[in-house]
Design a protein around this motif. Structure first.
Motif, PDB file in Angstrom:
ATOM      1  N   THR A 166     -10.779  11.073  76.096  1.00  0.00           N
ATOM      2  CA  THR A 166     -12.196  10.837  76.405  1.00  0.00           C
ATOM      3  C   THR A 166     -12.519   9.377  76.123  1.00  0.00           C
ATOM      4  N   VAL A 167     -13.146   8.710  77.085  1.00  0.00           N
ATOM      5  CA  VAL A 167     -13.486   7.291  76.922  1.00  0.00           C
ATOM      6  C   VAL A 167     -15.000   7.128  76.859  1.00  0.00           C
ATOM      7  N   SER A 168     -15.452   6.211  76.009  1.00  0.00           N
ATOM      8  CA  SER A 168     -16.889   5.967  75.873  1.00  0.00           C
ATOM      9  C   SER A 168     -17.228   4.488  75.748  1.00  0.00           C
ATOM     10  N   LYS A 169     -16.198   3.639  75.692  1.00  0.00           N
ATOM     11  CA  LYS A 169     -16.427   2.193  75.604  1.00  0.00           C
ATOM     12  C   LYS A 169     -15.528   1.507  76.622  1.00  0.00           C
ATOM     13  N   ALA A 170     -16.148   0.848  77.600  1.00  0.00           N
ATOM     14  CA  ALA A 170     -15.397   0.277  78.713  1.00  0.00           C
ATOM     15  C   ALA A 170     -15.526  -1.239  78.762  1.00  0.00           C
ATOM     16  N   ALA A 171     -14.382  -1.898  78.898  1.00  0.00           N
ATOM     17  CA  ALA A 171     -14.353  -3.338  79.150  1.00  0.00           C
ATOM     18  C   ALA A 171     -14.064  -3.549  80.630  1.00  0.00           C
ATOM     19  N   PHE A 172     -14.497  -4.680  81.166  1.00  0.00           N
ATOM     20  CA  PHE A 172     -14.305  -4.942  82.590  1.00  0.00           C
ATOM     21  C   PHE A 172     -14.237  -6.441  82.842  1.00  0.00           C
ATOM     22  N   CYS A 173     -13.530  -6.800  83.915  1.00  0.00           N
ATOM     23  CA  CYS A 173     -13.457  -8.205  84.337  1.00  0.00           C
ATOM     24  C   CYS A 173     -13.063  -8.247  85.800  1.00  0.00           C
ATOM     25  N   GLY A 174     -13.849  -8.937  86.607  1.00  0.00           N
ATOM     26  CA  GLY A 174     -13.533  -9.042  88.019  1.00  0.00           C
ATOM     27  C   GLY A 174     -12.313  -9.902  88.268  1.00  0.00           C
ATOM     28  N   GLY A 175     -11.529  -9.533  89.290  1.00  0.00           N
ATOM     29  CA  GLY A 175     -10.360 -10.331  89.666  1.00  0.00           C
ATOM     30  C   GLY A 175      -9.158 -10.049  88.789  1.00  0.00           C
ATOM     31  N   SER A 176      -8.471 -11.116  88.387  1.00  0.00           N
ATOM     32  CA  SER A 176      -7.276 -11.000  87.540  1.00  0.00           C
ATOM     33  C   SER A 176      -7.675 -11.145  86.084  1.00  0.00           C
ATOM     34  N   GLY A 177      -7.821 -10.035  85.399  1.00  0.00           N
ATOM     35  CA  GLY A 177      -8.319 -10.087  84.023  1.00  0.00           C
ATOM     36  C   GLY A 177      -7.288  -9.774  82.965  1.00  0.00           C
ATOM     37  N   SER A 178      -6.016  -9.868  83.309  1.00  0.00           N
ATOM     38  CA  SER A 178      -4.977  -9.495  82.344  1.00  0.00           C
ATOM     39  C   SER A 178      -4.973 -10.386  81.104  1.00  0.00           C
ATOM     40  N   ALA A 184     -10.065  -6.948  74.907  1.00  0.00           N
ATOM     41  CA  ALA A 184     -10.481  -5.551  75.052  1.00  0.00           C
ATOM     42  C   ALA A 184      -9.975  -4.716  73.874  1.00  0.00           C
ATOM     43  N   ILE A 185      -8.754  -4.987  73.430  1.00  0.00           N
ATOM     44  CA  ILE A 185      -8.179  -4.266  72.288  1.00  0.00           C
ATOM     45  C   ILE A 185      -8.930  -4.624  71.003  1.00  0.00           C
ATOM     46  N   ALA A 186      -9.168  -5.930  70.807  1.00  0.00           N
ATOM     47  CA  ALA A 186      -9.840  -6.392  69.590  1.00  0.00           C
ATOM     48  C   ALA A 186     -11.258  -5.830  69.477  1.00  0.00           C
ATOM     49  N   LYS A 187     -11.904  -5.631  70.632  1.00  0.00           N
ATOM     50  CA  LYS A 187     -13.279  -5.104  70.627  1.00  0.00           C
ATOM     51  C   LYS A 187     -13.316  -3.592  70.780  1.00  0.00           C
ATOM     52  N   GLU A 188     -12.147  -2.980  70.609  1.00  0.00           N
ATOM     53  CA  GLU A 188     -12.011  -1.521  70.530  1.00  0.00           C
ATOM     54  C   GLU A 188     -12.491  -0.797  71.795  1.00  0.00           C
ATOM     55  N   ALA A 189     -12.164  -1.360  72.940  1.00  0.00           N
ATOM     56  CA  ALA A 189     -12.451  -0.664  74.193  1.00  0.00           C
ATOM     57  C   ALA A 189     -11.502   0.513  74.353  1.00  0.00           C
ATOM     58  N   ASN A 208      -1.152  -0.349  72.525  1.00  0.00           N
ATOM     59  CA  ASN A 208      -2.324  -0.541  71.666  1.00  0.00           C
ATOM     60  C   ASN A 208      -3.447   0.436  71.998  1.00  0.00           C
ATOM     61  N   ASP A 209      -3.058   1.562  72.613  1.00  0.00           N
ATOM     62  CA  ASP A 209      -3.975   2.675  72.890  1.00  0.00           C
ATOM     63  C   ASP A 209      -5.143   2.270  73.788  1.00  0.00           C
ATOM     64  N   LEU A 210      -4.910   1.339  74.687  1.00  0.00           N
ATOM     65  CA  LEU A 210      -5.924   0.937  75.654  1.00  0.00           C
ATOM     66  C   LEU A 210      -5.531   1.436  77.037  1.00  0.00           C
ATOM     67  N   CYS A 211      -6.374   2.237  77.647  1.00  0.00           N
ATOM     68  CA  CYS A 211      -6.155   2.642  79.034  1.00  0.00           C
ATOM     69  C   CYS A 211      -6.602   1.504  79.950  1.00  0.00           C
TER      70      CYS A 211
END
Length: 253
Positions: A166-178, A184-189, A208-211
């Motif tokens: 179950t996810v409740s905190k989403a990070a996002f970035c347009g384009g190439s955000g790798s 995203a990991i540090a901010k617990e997304a 690091n448990d980030l989908c």
């Protein structure tokens, strides 16, 4: 209420970027504008046939210094057509990525993330790339399907160790955000939505448990052009055409 100038205010571009006027003359009178993520031969031919005077792209047409303009090359042919038909070409790239009403803003609206903080801060005023915020708790597979629908993606890739998560905190970035997976990991997304994810980048996220939802470069960026269109359409004298064209053809087999 923000003024037109405030809505179009851009941030400083990155040192490696080449935003701004690519080809043309700042003193040209403009009535017909076309917005597109990139330019290719089909885009230029459409502009010529429809008497477009200004093309605004997100990705710069000219990135590195030119040492010659050979009309027999693809790039040279485009330059020739642009100049011969008095078309101005202007790009808004990293300066628009980080703008208040830029890529982050439009992507957050589409993803229904109404309140977010910047994912990767670049400038002293706190602006930067991407965003992160809370969403209604949802199964990751169902959320990935929803993201595909919202972004109108032909296909997406979901990287996740647990399809029941179950996810409740989403990070996002347009384009190439790798580059911002670590943010995203540090901010617990719980999940990160972007494009152009490579194998080992996905592997690092999973460790690091980030989908990660790779919805593609085009699908996570082109819709930000709607913001520019809406802003420019406030000027009655301007006719603005938005081209929703992916110039990087993909064949899904």
């Amino acid at each position: 209420m923000k003024t037109l100038k405030e809505k179009l205010e851009l941030k400083p571009q990155e040192s490696w970027d080449n935003s701004g006027l690519q080809i043309g003359d700042y003193n040209t009178d403009i009535n017909n504008i076309m917005l597109t993520l990139d330019v290719d031969l089909n885009i230029i031919e459409y502009a010529i046939n429809n008497k477009i005077e200004l093309i605004i792209t997100h990705h710069p047409f000219l990135f590195s210094s030119l040492k010659s303009i050979d009309f027999s090359t693809y790039e040279g042919k485009l330059i020739k057509y642009i100049i011969n038909n008095n078309i101005n070409l202007y790009s808004m790239h990293t300066n628009y990525d980080m703008a208040e009403f830029g890529v982050n803003y439009q992507l957050s609206k589409i993803l229904n993330i109404n309140s977010y903080e910047v994912l990767h801060t670049v400038n002293p005023d706190g602006s930067g790339y991407g965003g992160i915020g809370h969403i209604e708790p949802v199964n990751i597979v169902e959320y990935a399907k929803k993201v595909k629908e919202l972004l109108k993606s032909d296909h997406i890739k979901l990287y996740c160790n647990n399809n029941d998560k179950t996810v409740s905190k989403a990070a996002f970035c347009g384009g190439s955000g790798s580059d911002f997976i670590k943010d995203a990991i540090a901010k617990e997304a719980d999940v990160y939505i972007t494009g152009d994810i490579k194998y080992h980048q996905a592997q690092f996220a999973l460790q690091n448990d980030l989908c990660v939802i790779d919805a593609g470069h085009y699908s996570t960026e082109y819709q930000s052009l709607h913001s520019i269109k809406n802003i420019l359409c406030e000027i009655e004298e301007l006719n603005v055409k938005l081209m929703e064209v992916n110039t990087v053809k993909e064949i899904i087999l």
